[in-house]
Design a protein around this motif. Structure first.
Motif, short mmCIF file in Angstrom:
data_model
loop_
_atom_site.label_atom_id
_atom_site.label_comp_id
_atom_site.label_asym_id
_atom_site.label_seq_id
_atom_site.Cartn_x
_atom_site.Cartn_y
_atom_site.Cartn_z
N GLN A 1 -4.66 1.80 9.70
CA GLN A 1 -3.32 1.68 9.15
C GLN A 1 -3.33 1.86 7.64
OE1 GLN A 1 -1.20 -1.82 10.68
NE2 GLN A 1 -2.69 -1.96 12.34
N VAL A 2 -4.34 1.31 6.99
CA VAL A 2 -4.47 1.48 5.53
C VAL A 2 -4.63 2.95 5.18
CG1 VAL A 2 -5.95 0.99 3.54
CG2 VAL A 2 -5.41 -0.83 5.17
N LYS A 3 -5.48 3.65 5.91
CA LYS A 3 -5.73 5.06 5.63
C LYS A 3 -4.48 5.90 5.89
CE LYS A 3 -10.64 4.62 6.75
NZ LYS A 3 -11.71 4.97 7.73
N SER A 4 -3.73 5.55 6.94
CA SER A 4 -2.54 6.34 7.28
C SER A 4 -1.47 6.25 6.19
CB SER A 4 -1.96 5.86 8.62
OG SER A 4 -1.40 4.56 8.50
N ILE B 1 0.84 -1.20 0.00
CA ILE B 1 0.00 0.00 0.00
C ILE B 1 0.87 1.24 0.00
CG2 ILE B 1 -1.64 1.35 1.37
CD1 ILE B 1 -2.77 -1.37 2.35
N GLY B 2 1.85 1.29 0.90
CA GLY B 2 2.72 2.45 0.98
C GLY B 2 3.51 2.67 -0.30
N THR B 3 4.01 1.59 -0.89
CA THR B 3 4.81 1.73 -2.11
C THR B 3 3.95 2.22 -3.27
OG1 THR B 3 6.23 -0.08 -1.36
CG2 THR B 3 6.36 0.52 -3.68
N ALA B 4 2.77 1.60 -3.45
CA ALA B 4 1.89 2.00 -4.56
C ALA B 4 1.41 3.43 -4.40
CB ALA B 4 0.71 1.03 -4.65
N PHE C 1 -9.78 2.00 2.64
CA PHE C 1 -10.17 0.68 3.14
C PHE C 1 -11.55 0.34 2.60
CE2 PHE C 1 -11.85 -2.34 6.23
CZ PHE C 1 -10.80 -3.25 6.30
N VAL C 2 -11.63 -0.79 1.89
CA VAL C 2 -12.89 -1.25 1.31
C VAL C 2 -13.46 -2.30 2.26
CG1 VAL C 2 -14.02 -2.27 -0.68
CG2 VAL C 2 -11.99 -0.82 -0.99
#
Length: 530
Positions: free
Chosen positions: A208-211, A186-189, A216-217
């Motif tokens: 964590q996904v949002k940060s 996620i961070g890389t993309a 987040f789906v």
């Protein structure tokens, strides 16, 4: 006598990693160990024999000689049957083992009376075990590399661009699973400029996904997905059906799908069906990070990159090995931290302490006896909160001008204060000089106006302290304005020049104080905004 650590060349096809690097060799020697490296073991990871030799290691020409002379063997992949035969009787092996998937290997190692520490069996719930967590180290590398592989196979930029030749929309990336590997992806993309979406059965990872810049789906089905140890659990059929519907929708919309879903001791769950692949846009990419355990996509061919229905499906099983230098360095550091726990006396002798929760979880074979699986980990539970006493009802207090609560003043007390104030004003009016009365009148009016204008402002607009200082400044400003104002009648005397200039200066300073206070307050509020 101190023990010898041996690091052989990895024999698994395509494996480029090595179990230690020259920088770590020096630290192992400081712990009292002797270190031997098989010649060429680090070549694929850009660690030459000369570098190992300079760090103090001994270079051994053959694998047989290295295994025979080593008390402890560091490896990345589990040993082959031939390597098990080379292991010294009663020796120690530290490596990835995956005992649940390799029962035959476990029996072979037990027959050698070996002590085996499986780095993949580390109790990840222990906070002090994080420094030894090689799974996390490798997962982070895999997530990063998965995005790089997807970008290489994708036919467009990841980030949106506006060029003279036209507009390029950003790539849409969906990541199934938000564990360590998923979060790294996620961070890389997101850093490459893609629009990132992610899903996980564990609802607690949404923040964590949002940060990291992702969306987040959520699956339209309520069920807790945490399985302990940082892994997910097998979900109910109802949840899986709702999850498949969500995945089908994402497959039609996105350009790249990266799957990371794994469940310990079980085949990788099938998340992406052949029908979903057919629904994807031509040129789309699927990177299956769980290829070694069967893959999350039905059409994955482990170890291969294939094109089916116009979609490139990447099922590489050696993603960490594709960043061999970085992966070897992190893995070597994990083994170093483990060695420090085994050799706290720094005398080159290890102590496999089965009373240590972390060491007990890692040890799958102890001197030929299979000790896996370990007993359930006893985590410290927080003390139960004491039952709070029933709260005593408190009468609601009336707010006083927005700056704190306060009860209405009793009538008798109010009458006394008003009487004393009236007496003071009468004495001032009866005996004070006429010039003083003019200034006193200005002072009273300034206090009243400053109080009513500033003190009634809500604290949410600025701090109570700034309210007080601004009230004082308003008193000064209003009083000074009256002093410098032109006379309203010919018989009213005005202050001399010195007083007028002092009034001008006081207005300037009061203005700076008020506007500066608002500016500082605004800056303080901005610090708490993202």
């Amino acid at each position: 006598m101190s023990l010898s650590i041996g690091v052989p060349r990895e024999v698994y096809p395509g494996e480029k990693r090595v179990a230690t690097v020259p920088e770590v060799v020096e630290k192992l020697i400081k712990l009292g160990f002797r270190v031997s490296i098989e010649s060429g073991a680090g070549d694929a990871a850009h660690c030459s024999d000369d570098a190992y030799r300079a760090a103090g290691a001994e270079i051994v020409d053959s694998a047989a000689a290295l295994w025979a002379s080593s008390d402890i063997v560091f490896k990345v992949r589990g040993p082959s049957s031939e390597e098990v035969g080379l292991l010294r009787e009663g020796g120690t092996l530290i490596s990835f083992i995956w005992p649940a998937q390799h029962p035959e290997l476990m029996q072979q190692l037990a027959a050698k009376k070996a002590t085996v520490l499986a780095i993949d069996s580390l109790p990840r719930q222990l906070s002090r075990a994080q420094k030894m967590d090689a799974l996390t180290s490798m997962a982070g590398i895999s997530g990063y590399r998965a995005v790089i592989e997807a970008a290489n196979a994708f036919g467009r930029f990841f980030n949106g661009q506006m060029t003279a030749a036209g507009k390029v929309p950003p790539a849409k990336v969906f990541i199934a699973g938000a564990g360590v590997a998923g979060l790294a992806a996620i961070g890389t993309a997101a850093n490459l400029g893609a629009v990132v979406r992610a899903n996980d059965t564990r609802a607690e990872v949404a923040d964590q996904v949002k940060s990291l810049g992702g969306e987040f789906v959520k699956v339209d089905y309520e069920e807790e997905g945490s399985g302990g140890g940082g892994y997910a659990k097998v979900m109910s059929e109802g949840f899986q059906q709702a999850q498949r519907e969500m995945y089908a929708k994402q497959a039609r919309e996105v350009d790249i799908i990266i799957t990371t879903a794994l469940i310990p001791g079980k085949p990788a769950p099938k998340l992406i069906t052949a029908e979903m692949v057919r629904s994807m846009k031509p040129g789309s990419v699927i990177v299956n990070m769980a290829g070694e355990q069967g893959g999350n996509c039905e059409l994955t061919e482990p170890g291969q990159a294939v094109v089916k229905h116009g979609v490139t499906i990447i099922g590489y099983t050696d993603l960490p090995s594709r960043l061999a230098k970085q992966a070897s360095t992190l893995y070597a550091n994990n083994l170093l931290r483990l060695t420090e726990e085994l050799c706290k006396t720094k005398d080159g002798i290890i102590d496999v302490n089965m009373d240590d929760d972390a060491i007990r979880g890692l040890t799958v074979i102890k001197e030929g006896s299979i000790t896996w699986p370990p007993p359930p980990l006893k985590l410290a539970t927080p003390p139960a909160a004491k039952q709070a006493a029933a709260p005593v009802p408190v009468a609601a207090k009336k707010s006083a001008h927005g700056h704190g609560g306060g009860e209405p003043m009793p009538v008798g007390k109010m009458a006394v204060i008003v009487g004393i104030g009236a007496a003071l004003f009468w004495l001032i009016g009866a005996y004070a000089p006429a010039a003083f009365l003019g200034h006193f009148t200005v002072f009273v009016l300034a206090c009243f106006i400053g109080y009513m204008v500033v003190w009634n402002v809500k604290p949410s607009l600025h701090t109570p302290l700034m309210s007080v200082t601004n009230a004082v400044s308003s008193i000064i400003a209003i009083g000074a304005l009256v002093q410098i104002a032109p006379p309203l009648a010919a018989d009213i005397s005005r202050p001399d020049v010195v007083i007028r200039w002092l009034a001008v200066v006081s207005i300037a300073l009061a203005t700076i104080n008020m506007f500066g206070g608002f500016a500082v307050t605004r800056r303080m509020l901005e610090m708490f905004r993202k």
